[in-house]
Scaffold this motif. Sequence first.
Motif, PDB file in Angstrom:
ATOM      1  N   PRO A   5       0.813  -1.223   0.000  1.00 42.11           N
ATOM      2  CA  PRO A   5       0.000   0.000   0.000  1.00 42.11           C
ATOM      3  C   PRO A   5       0.849   1.276   0.000  1.00 42.11           C
ATOM      4  O   PRO A   5       0.567   2.224  -0.749  1.00 42.11           O
ATOM      5  CB  PRO A   5      -0.839  -0.124   1.273  1.00 42.11           C
ATOM      6  CG  PRO A   5      -0.972  -1.594   1.472  1.00 42.11           C
ATOM      7  CD  PRO A   5       0.361  -2.163   1.056  1.00 42.11           C
ATOM      8  N   THR A  44      -4.395   3.820  -8.062  1.00 41.77           N
ATOM      9  CA  THR A  44      -3.591   3.516  -6.874  1.00 41.77           C
ATOM     10  C   THR A  44      -4.183   4.172  -5.636  1.00 41.77           C
ATOM     11  O   THR A  44      -3.999   3.673  -4.528  1.00 41.77           O
ATOM     12  CB  THR A  44      -2.117   3.951  -7.020  1.00 41.77           C
ATOM     13  OG1 THR A  44      -2.032   5.381  -7.058  1.00 41.77           O
ATOM     14  CG2 THR A  44      -1.465   3.332  -8.248  1.00 41.77           C
ATOM     15  N   LEU A  47      -6.698   1.646  -4.591  1.00 41.50           N
ATOM     16  CA  LEU A  47      -6.095   0.352  -4.310  1.00 41.50           C
ATOM     17  C   LEU A  47      -5.244   0.361  -3.041  1.00 41.50           C
ATOM     18  O   LEU A  47      -5.297  -0.589  -2.247  1.00 41.50           O
ATOM     19  CB  LEU A  47      -5.258  -0.100  -5.506  1.00 41.50           C
ATOM     20  CG  LEU A  47      -4.736  -1.530  -5.492  1.00 41.50           C
ATOM     21  CD1 LEU A  47      -5.886  -2.528  -5.372  1.00 41.50           C
ATOM     22  CD2 LEU A  47      -3.908  -1.796  -6.752  1.00 41.50           C
ATOM     23  N   ASP A  48      -4.480   1.431  -2.810  1.00 37.15           N
ATOM     24  CA  ASP A  48      -3.608   1.426  -1.628  1.00 37.15           C
ATOM     25  C   ASP A  48      -4.416   1.396  -0.339  1.00 37.15           C
ATOM     26  O   ASP A  48      -4.104   0.664   0.590  1.00 37.15           O
ATOM     27  CB  ASP A  48      -2.593   2.569  -1.643  1.00 37.15           C
ATOM     28  CG  ASP A  48      -3.210   3.955  -1.615  1.00 37.15           C
ATOM     29  OD1 ASP A  48      -4.443   4.080  -1.472  1.00 37.15           O
ATOM     30  OD2 ASP A  48      -2.457   4.929  -1.756  1.00 37.15           O
ATOM     31  N   TYR A  50      -7.541   0.253   0.008  1.00 35.52           N
ATOM     32  CA  TYR A  50      -8.211  -1.044   0.080  1.00 35.52           C
ATOM     33  C   TYR A  50      -7.263  -2.126   0.601  1.00 35.52           C
ATOM     34  O   TYR A  50      -7.603  -2.885   1.501  1.00 35.52           O
ATOM     35  CB  TYR A  50      -8.752  -1.418  -1.302  1.00 35.52           C
ATOM     36  CG  TYR A  50      -9.295  -2.829  -1.375  1.00 35.52           C
ATOM     37  CD1 TYR A  50     -10.557  -3.129  -0.873  1.00 35.52           C
ATOM     38  CD2 TYR A  50      -8.532  -3.855  -1.936  1.00 35.52           C
ATOM     39  CE1 TYR A  50     -11.052  -4.427  -0.926  1.00 35.52           C
ATOM     40  CE2 TYR A  50      -9.021  -5.150  -1.991  1.00 35.52           C
ATOM     41  CZ  TYR A  50     -10.279  -5.435  -1.488  1.00 35.52           C
ATOM     42  OH  TYR A  50     -10.762  -6.718  -1.540  1.00 35.52           O
ATOM     43  N   LEU A  51      -6.059  -2.175   0.019  1.00 36.32           N
ATOM     44  CA  LEU A  51      -5.092  -3.198   0.432  1.00 36.32           C
ATOM     45  C   LEU A  51      -4.623  -2.985   1.869  1.00 36.32           C
ATOM     46  O   LEU A  51      -4.444  -3.951   2.618  1.00 36.32           O
ATOM     47  CB  LEU A  51      -3.899  -3.222  -0.515  1.00 36.32           C
ATOM     48  CG  LEU A  51      -4.183  -3.685  -1.942  1.00 36.32           C
ATOM     49  CD1 LEU A  51      -2.930  -3.592  -2.804  1.00 36.32           C
ATOM     50  CD2 LEU A  51      -4.742  -5.102  -1.966  1.00 36.32           C
ATOM     51  N   ARG A  54      -7.460  -4.239   4.004  1.00 35.08           N
ATOM     52  CA  ARG A  54      -7.669  -5.688   3.820  1.00 35.08           C
ATOM     53  C   ARG A  54      -6.552  -6.508   4.452  1.00 35.08           C
ATOM     54  O   ARG A  54      -6.788  -7.564   5.029  1.00 35.08           O
ATOM     55  CB  ARG A  54      -7.769  -5.963   2.325  1.00 35.08           C
ATOM     56  CG  ARG A  54      -7.833  -7.396   1.939  1.00 35.08           C
ATOM     57  CD  ARG A  54      -9.188  -7.778   1.553  1.00 35.08           C
ATOM     58  NE  ARG A  54      -9.222  -9.194   1.224  1.00 35.08           N
ATOM     59  CZ  ARG A  54     -10.269  -9.812   0.843  1.00 35.08           C
ATOM     60  NH1 ARG A  54     -11.384  -9.156   0.733  1.00 35.08           N
ATOM     61  NH2 ARG A  54     -10.242 -11.072   0.573  1.00 35.08           N
ATOM     62  N   TRP A  55      -5.315  -6.047   4.283  1.00 34.12           N
ATOM     63  CA  TRP A  55      -4.161  -6.793   4.778  1.00 34.12           C
ATOM     64  C   TRP A  55      -3.681  -6.289   6.135  1.00 34.12           C
ATOM     65  O   TRP A  55      -2.608  -6.677   6.598  1.00 34.12           O
ATOM     66  CB  TRP A  55      -3.014  -6.725   3.776  1.00 34.12           C
ATOM     67  CG  TRP A  55      -3.305  -7.397   2.465  1.00 34.12           C
ATOM     68  CD1 TRP A  55      -4.298  -8.285   2.184  1.00 34.12           C
ATOM     69  CD2 TRP A  55      -2.567  -7.227   1.259  1.00 34.12           C
ATOM     70  NE1 TRP A  55      -4.228  -8.676   0.876  1.00 34.12           N
ATOM     71  CE2 TRP A  55      -3.159  -8.044   0.271  1.00 34.12           C
ATOM     72  CE3 TRP A  55      -1.454  -6.469   0.901  1.00 34.12           C
ATOM     73  CZ2 TRP A  55      -2.697  -8.117  -1.036  1.00 34.12           C
ATOM     74  CZ3 TRP A  55      -0.990  -6.534  -0.401  1.00 34.12           C
ATOM     75  CH2 TRP A  55      -1.603  -7.358  -1.350  1.00 34.12           C
ATOM     76  N   GLN A  57      -2.350  -3.439   6.898  1.00 33.39           N
ATOM     77  CA  GLN A  57      -1.027  -2.841   6.701  1.00 33.39           C
ATOM     78  C   GLN A  57      -1.089  -1.316   6.765  1.00 33.39           C
ATOM     79  O   GLN A  57      -0.317  -0.634   6.097  1.00 33.39           O
ATOM     80  CB  GLN A  57      -0.429  -3.299   5.372  1.00 33.39           C
ATOM     81  CG  GLN A  57      -0.074  -4.764   5.341  1.00 33.39           C
ATOM     82  CD  GLN A  57       0.619  -5.172   4.046  1.00 33.39           C
ATOM     83  OE1 GLN A  57       0.571  -4.483   3.033  1.00 33.39           O
ATOM     84  NE2 GLN A  57       1.267  -6.320   4.087  1.00 33.39           N
TER      85      GLN A  57
END
Length: 193
Positions: A5, A44, A47-48, A50-51, A54-55, A57
Amino acid sequence: MWNLPNLLTMLRIVLIPVFVVVFYIEAPWAPYAAASVFGAAALTDWLDGYLARRWSQTSPLGAFLDPVADKLMVAVALVVLLQADPRILLALPVMVIIGREITVSALREWMAEVGARAAVAVSGLGKIKTTAQMISIALLILRDSVFGPSVYDLGVVLVYVAAILTLWSMALYLIAAWPSLSGKTISGAGEKN
């Protein structure tokens, strides 16, 4: 710190000068390439976050860099678009959007200093506003390409929609912050003076 991310957020910052260079290339393919670079940077942005969620992080660096990258990307794109079409028609929404970003950033910084940062957290309306901005900017970048002037005109309409959403979300942030701004609370704790 060096998780995916955060790397995507840094990539968004790196793509800003790439976008500017491609935007000014005088070639038939340049608007498509510039819109693609901008679109990749905008992707991005989604996406950053979301990730990171989700993770699990999320990080202080990411929390700092993400809004900086967003504001830089939008401001730079709007400035080059205004330089390419310096009419009042485009100047007004550009002024509103950039002015709002400066105002809300200063408000969030001040609210953090008084311990009331949560009162001006990013809202759902802010996400809709950002989406409208990204789509409108991408359409404006395409200019009068193969798709014709209607794409640019649609971009102008959408940038006005984004500007209205920008003012609306700023008003909501100011209303939420008003108790602290007016001195009616102490350190965001909700205590009356």
